[in-house]
Design an enzyme around this catalytic site. Structure first.
Site, PDB file in Angstrom:
ATOM      1  N   LEU A  11     -46.916  35.086 -71.637  1.00 38.63           N
ATOM      2  CA  LEU A  11     -45.563  34.574 -71.867  1.00 38.63           C
ATOM      3  C   LEU A  11     -45.371  34.267 -73.347  1.00 38.63           C
ATOM      4  O   LEU A  11     -46.079  33.446 -73.919  1.00 38.63           O
ATOM      5  CB  LEU A  11     -45.317  33.307 -71.040  1.00 38.63           C
ATOM      6  CG  LEU A  11     -45.648  33.392 -69.541  1.00 38.63           C
ATOM      7  CD1 LEU A  11     -45.117  32.152 -68.822  1.00 38.63           C
ATOM      8  CD2 LEU A  11     -45.101  34.662 -68.911  1.00 38.63           C
ATOM      9  N   ALA A  12     -44.411  34.957 -73.948  1.00 43.26           N
ATOM     10  CA  ALA A  12     -44.233  34.815 -75.400  1.00 43.26           C
ATOM     11  C   ALA A  12     -42.763  34.834 -75.779  1.00 43.26           C
ATOM     12  O   ALA A  12     -42.403  35.190 -76.903  1.00 43.26           O
ATOM     13  CB  ALA A  12     -44.974  35.954 -76.114  1.00 43.26           C
ATOM     14  N   ARG A  18     -40.090  23.564 -81.671  1.00 42.76           N
ATOM     15  CA  ARG A  18     -40.847  22.513 -82.353  1.00 42.76           C
ATOM     16  C   ARG A  18     -41.579  23.023 -83.601  1.00 42.76           C
ATOM     17  O   ARG A  18     -42.086  22.238 -84.392  1.00 42.76           O
ATOM     18  CB  ARG A  18     -41.843  21.874 -81.360  1.00 42.76           C
ATOM     19  CG  ARG A  18     -41.169  21.009 -80.316  1.00 42.76           C
ATOM     20  CD  ARG A  18     -42.099  20.678 -79.154  1.00 42.76           C
ATOM     21  NE  ARG A  18     -42.174  21.768 -78.169  1.00 42.76           N
ATOM     22  CZ  ARG A  18     -42.968  21.761 -77.110  1.00 42.76           C
ATOM     23  NH1 ARG A  18     -43.774  20.741 -76.877  1.00 42.76           N
ATOM     24  NH2 ARG A  18     -42.967  22.778 -76.254  1.00 42.76           N
ATOM     25  N   GLU A 156     -45.012  17.917 -65.020  1.00 44.03           N
ATOM     26  CA  GLU A 156     -44.775  17.917 -66.464  1.00 44.03           C
ATOM     27  C   GLU A 156     -44.717  16.467 -66.977  1.00 44.03           C
ATOM     28  O   GLU A 156     -44.238  15.580 -66.260  1.00 44.03           O
ATOM     29  CB  GLU A 156     -43.470  18.641 -66.785  1.00 44.03           C
ATOM     30  CG  GLU A 156     -43.566  20.138 -66.613  1.00 44.03           C
ATOM     31  CD  GLU A 156     -44.728  20.740 -67.390  1.00 44.03           C
ATOM     32  OE1 GLU A 156     -44.679  20.723 -68.633  1.00 44.03           O
ATOM     33  OE2 GLU A 156     -45.701  21.202 -66.772  1.00 44.03           O
ATOM     34  N   ASN A 228     -47.644  24.023 -80.430  1.00 39.25           N
ATOM     35  CA  ASN A 228     -46.196  23.828 -80.306  1.00 39.25           C
ATOM     36  C   ASN A 228     -45.557  23.359 -81.605  1.00 39.25           C
ATOM     37  O   ASN A 228     -44.352  23.367 -81.745  1.00 39.25           O
ATOM     38  CB  ASN A 228     -45.897  22.815 -79.197  1.00 39.25           C
ATOM     39  CG  ASN A 228     -46.438  23.294 -77.858  1.00 39.25           C
ATOM     40  OD1 ASN A 228     -46.005  24.319 -77.340  1.00 39.25           O
ATOM     41  ND2 ASN A 228     -47.414  22.587 -77.335  1.00 39.25           N
ATOM     42  N   TYR A 350     -60.434  42.558-115.531  1.00 40.48           N
ATOM     43  CA  TYR A 350     -59.548  43.050-114.469  1.00 40.48           C
ATOM     44  C   TYR A 350     -59.812  44.531-114.276  1.00 40.48           C
ATOM     45  O   TYR A 350     -59.621  45.327-115.202  1.00 40.48           O
ATOM     46  CB  TYR A 350     -58.063  42.826-114.819  1.00 40.48           C
ATOM     47  CG  TYR A 350     -57.185  43.532-113.815  1.00 40.48           C
ATOM     48  CD1 TYR A 350     -57.225  43.177-112.468  1.00 40.48           C
ATOM     49  CD2 TYR A 350     -56.342  44.578-114.181  1.00 40.48           C
ATOM     50  CE1 TYR A 350     -56.468  43.832-111.521  1.00 40.48           C
ATOM     51  CE2 TYR A 350     -55.570  45.247-113.248  1.00 40.48           C
ATOM     52  CZ  TYR A 350     -55.640  44.873-111.906  1.00 40.48           C
ATOM     53  OH  TYR A 350     -54.900  45.536-110.977  1.00 40.48           O
ATOM     54  N   ASN A 361     -71.972  49.135-117.271  1.00 44.20           N
ATOM     55  CA  ASN A 361     -71.826  47.720-117.611  1.00 44.20           C
ATOM     56  C   ASN A 361     -70.435  47.492-118.205  1.00 44.20           C
ATOM     57  O   ASN A 361     -70.084  48.107-119.205  1.00 44.20           O
ATOM     58  CB  ASN A 361     -72.921  47.339-118.622  1.00 44.20           C
ATOM     59  CG  ASN A 361     -72.995  45.842-118.783  1.00 44.20           C
ATOM     60  OD1 ASN A 361     -71.984  45.190-119.058  1.00 44.20           O
ATOM     61  ND2 ASN A 361     -74.172  45.272-118.620  1.00 44.20           N
TER      62      ASN A 361
HETATM   63  C1  UD1 Z   1     -46.561  24.333 -70.878  1.00 47.24           C
HETATM   64  C2  UD1 Z   1     -46.742  23.822 -69.454  1.00 47.24           C
HETATM   65  C3  UD1 Z   1     -47.542  22.525 -69.466  1.00 47.24           C
HETATM   66  C4  UD1 Z   1     -48.867  22.767 -70.139  1.00 47.24           C
HETATM   67  C5  UD1 Z   1     -48.680  23.380 -71.533  1.00 47.24           C
HETATM   68  C6  UD1 Z   1     -50.025  23.873 -72.062  1.00 47.24           C
HETATM   69  C7  UD1 Z   1     -44.775  24.530 -68.159  1.00 47.24           C
HETATM   70  C8  UD1 Z   1     -43.505  24.112 -67.557  1.00 47.24           C
HETATM   71  N1  UD1 Z   1     -45.451  23.597 -68.827  1.00 47.24           N
HETATM   72  O1  UD1 Z   1     -45.780  23.378 -71.582  1.00 47.24           O
HETATM   73  O2  UD1 Z   1     -47.791  22.068 -68.138  1.00 47.24           O
HETATM   74  O3  UD1 Z   1     -49.595  21.537 -70.232  1.00 47.24           O
HETATM   75  O4  UD1 Z   1     -47.831  24.547 -71.462  1.00 47.24           O
HETATM   76  O5  UD1 Z   1     -49.930  24.357 -73.353  1.00 47.24           O
HETATM   77  O6  UD1 Z   1     -45.173  25.669 -67.999  1.00 47.24           O
HETATM   78  N2  UD1 Z   1     -42.076  30.734 -72.631  1.00 47.24           N
HETATM   79  C9  UD1 Z   1     -41.359  31.860 -72.296  1.00 47.24           C
HETATM   80  N3  UD1 Z   1     -40.088  31.708 -71.784  1.00 47.24           N
HETATM   81  C10 UD1 Z   1     -39.515  30.497 -71.604  1.00 47.24           C
HETATM   82  C11 UD1 Z   1     -40.266  29.345 -71.960  1.00 47.24           C
HETATM   83  C12 UD1 Z   1     -41.537  29.499 -72.451  1.00 47.24           C
HETATM   84  O7  UD1 Z   1     -41.837  32.976 -72.443  1.00 47.24           O
HETATM   85  O8  UD1 Z   1     -38.369  30.449 -71.131  1.00 47.24           O
HETATM   86  C13 UD1 Z   1     -43.422  30.909 -73.180  1.00 47.24           C
HETATM   87  C14 UD1 Z   1     -43.561  30.353 -74.593  1.00 47.24           C
HETATM   88  O9  UD1 Z   1     -43.357  31.389 -75.543  1.00 47.24           O
HETATM   89  C15 UD1 Z   1     -45.007  29.848 -74.625  1.00 47.24           C
HETATM   90  C16 UD1 Z   1     -45.335  29.540 -73.171  1.00 47.24           C
HETATM   91  O10 UD1 Z   1     -44.339  30.189 -72.393  1.00 47.24           O
HETATM   92  O11 UD1 Z   1     -45.889  30.828 -75.104  1.00 47.24           O
HETATM   93  C17 UD1 Z   1     -45.339  28.045 -72.887  1.00 47.24           C
HETATM   94  O12 UD1 Z   1     -44.087  27.484 -73.215  1.00 47.24           O
HETATM   95  P1  UD1 Z   1     -43.950  26.091 -73.958  1.00 47.24           P
HETATM   96  O13 UD1 Z   1     -42.509  25.821 -74.144  1.00 47.24           O
HETATM   97  O14 UD1 Z   1     -44.843  26.035 -75.116  1.00 47.24           O
HETATM   98  O15 UD1 Z   1     -44.484  25.112 -72.803  1.00 47.24           O
HETATM   99  P2  UD1 Z   1     -45.141  23.684 -73.037  1.00 47.24           P
HETATM  100  O16 UD1 Z   1     -44.045  22.691 -73.202  1.00 47.24           O
HETATM  101  O17 UD1 Z   1     -46.189  23.744 -74.038  1.00 47.24           O
HETATM  102 MG    MG Z   2     -46.748  25.229 -75.391  1.00 48.99          MG
END
Ligand code: UD1
Ligand code: MG
Length: 469
Positions: A11-12, A18, A156, A228, A350, A361
């Site tokens: 998931l990216a 933040r 959460e 984050n 350089y 040398n």
């Molecule tokens: C998430 C977890 C939390 C965990 C933490 C660990 C959830 C709801 N919470 O929180 O329990 O302790 O990770 O690091 O999953 N992303 C998407 N689409 C979205 C939202 C997020 O692709 O709509 C991806 C982000 O790019 C990221 C990952 O999911 O790589 C996690 O999202 P992030 O918003 O960082 O979640 P956390 O608040 O860290």
């Molecule tokens: Mg995160």
């Protein structure tokens, strides 16, 4: 499909608010590679059937970074559950293990992922989650365990009760899910929480309600921490550096002060090499065996042969290729240049866009003048050449084997093999002229100096003192 088939979903798509950045969060780097790259490497080690990266709309740079992995676009970033749902069509009828990784957890190691997959299969769990115990659980989701130690729910931080907030076992974000159940569980997620998002973490409670089993394993927080914010990025960088240094030392490299040496994830240093304090390795550096790199050198995109000496205060830039036994000393910069065995450039030089033959040398202060304001040109220097101190070699120029370049020369034309080239003004010596010069000036200055120094300061200092009183 067999029970062992595996698809990895990364998931990216998150905005990474933040981070306060124009770049997507997963494109920020530690050890000179993106967060996403590190996660992809951990996934690759498991030899999965599929790797799918979920990106946001317009995140072409993230999709490019993911290659050769497939990407799917999450149209609206409505939470991690919604992000997994974006891969529904791409996964189609896949019914093996689906391993969900977050693109912002760059320190994950494949050993923990293998343990997780084994745990899920062992218990035939619908969901298995990697837990961790950070010193400050802060904003991490909490893992709520049942009396029998199985996983009951992930809550959460923002939605925790007081009692739940005290739980020290946190959600790392890494989950293995039974592919046969994945999308029926995802479909049951709602956005009824403090952020109005679809939390992937809710599938645990949903699975339990349906009588399905959920499991957890624990892994060290150093491997599982999420990035984050910029502060967490710096923590992750520090943890990655500790890991890379430990790996290099285990492979036979001496670091005088390991905590001051910075490595790239692809830095390779041969055994019995010694790296002094405050040495920085950028990407694409390969160092041979028995190399000595004293303090304060900065090395990027360079190849260094066995038993070379590079530094202190050396700067190797991309395309610097040093053969065995080359010596590069203080304040010497080498870029896009090939230095053959035994070349020495020990002080203040350089060397850019050049090739230098065996045992040549290069004197202190030598500069290859490679740029004419429009284009770069090459300097070709043969073997056993002696370049005198402070020579300027104006490229394009070729210096033959065994030639000698006089100190202070500006060389603008090719020099044949074994020739002596001098390109500087001829020295003029005038006997006793220094002595007569000093005598002349001493007598001329003596008289006027006495008058000026006696009068002027006395007036200037005296007046303001009187006015103040
Ligand atoms: C998430 C977890 C939390 C965990 C933490 C660990 C959830 C709801 N919470 O929180 O329990 O302790 O990770 O690091 O999953 N992303 C998407 N689409 C979205 C939202 C997020 O692709 O709509 C991806 C982000 O790019 C990221 C990952 O999911 O790589 C996690 O999202 P992030 O918003 O960082 O979640 P956390 O608040 O860290
Ligand atoms: Mg995160």
């Amino acid at each position: 499909m067999t029970e062992s088939s595996l698809a990895v979903l990364i998931l990216a798509a998150g905005k990474g608010t933040r981070m306060v950045s124009d770049r997507p969060k997963v494109m920020h780097e530690i050890a000179h590679r993106s967060l996403l790259h590190h996660v992809l490497e951990a996934a690759k080690a498991l030899q999965p059937e599929r790797v799918i990266v979920v990106v946001g709309p317009g995140m072409q740079d993230v999709a490019d970074e993911a290659l050769p992995a497939e990407t799917v676009v999450q149209a609206h970033q409505r939470g991690t559950g919604d992000a997994v749902n974006a891969a529904r069509d791409a996964l189609g009828s896949f019914d093996g293990d689906v391993l969900v990784l977050y693109g912002d957890t760059p320190l994950i190691a494949s050993a923990a992922l293998r343990r997780l997959l084994a745990e899920r299969r062992k218990h035939n769990a619908a969901v298995a989650v990697v837990g961790m115990r950070p010193t400050d659980p802060g904003v991490y989701g909490r893992l709520v365990l049942a009396a029998d130690g199985t996983l009951e729910a992930i809550v959460e931080a923002a939605d925790c009760t007081e009692a739940q907030r005290k739980i020290t076992l946190c959600n790392s974000g890494v989950m293995a899910i039974d592919g046969k159940r994945l999308f029926e569980l995802i479909a049951a997620i709602s956005d009824g929480n403090s952020k109005s998002e679809y939390y992937l973490t809710d599938i645990v409670a949903i699975a339990r309600e349906r009588g399905l089993r959920c499991a957890t394993i624990e892994a060290p927080v150093e491997e599982m921490m999420g990035v984050n914010s910029r502060a967490e990025l710096a923590h992750a960088e520090a943890a990655m550096q500790r890991r890379l240094r430990a790996k290099a030392m285990a492979a036979g490299v001496t670091f005088t002060a390991p905590e001051t040496v910075f490595l790239s994830v692809d830095t390779h240093i041969g055994k019995d090499s010694i790296v002094g304090p405050f040495v920085v390795f950028g990407p694409e550096v390969a160092v041979g065996q028995g190399v000595v790199i004293p303090a304060f050198s900065h090395i990027t995109g360079a190849t260094i042969g066995d038993h070379a000496i590079v530094g202190p205060f050396a700067r190797l830039r991309p395309g610097a290729v040093l053969a065995d036994n080359v010596h590069i000393g203080n304040f010497v910069e080498v870029k896009n240049s090939t230095l053959a065995e035994g070349v020495k450039a020990n002080h203040l030089a350089y060397l850019g866009d050049s090739s230098i033959g065996e045992r040549t040398n290069v004197g202190a202060g030598t500069i290859t003048c490679n740029y004419d304001g429009f284009a770069k040109h090459r300097t070709t220097i043969g073997r056993d050449v002696f370049i005198g101190t402070n020579a300027s070699l104006v490229a394009p120029v070729t210096i033959g084997d065994g030639a000698i370049i006089g100190a202070g020369s500006v060389i603008t034309a090719d020099v044949p093999a074994d020739a002596l080239a001098l390109g500087r003004g001829r020295q003029v010596v005038k006997k006793a002229r220094a002595k007569t010069w000093r005598a002349k000036h001493a007598s001329a200055k003596a008289a006027p100096k006495k008058k000026k120094t006696a009068k002027k300061p006395a007036k200037k200092i005296a007046k303001p003192k009187k006015r103040k009183r």
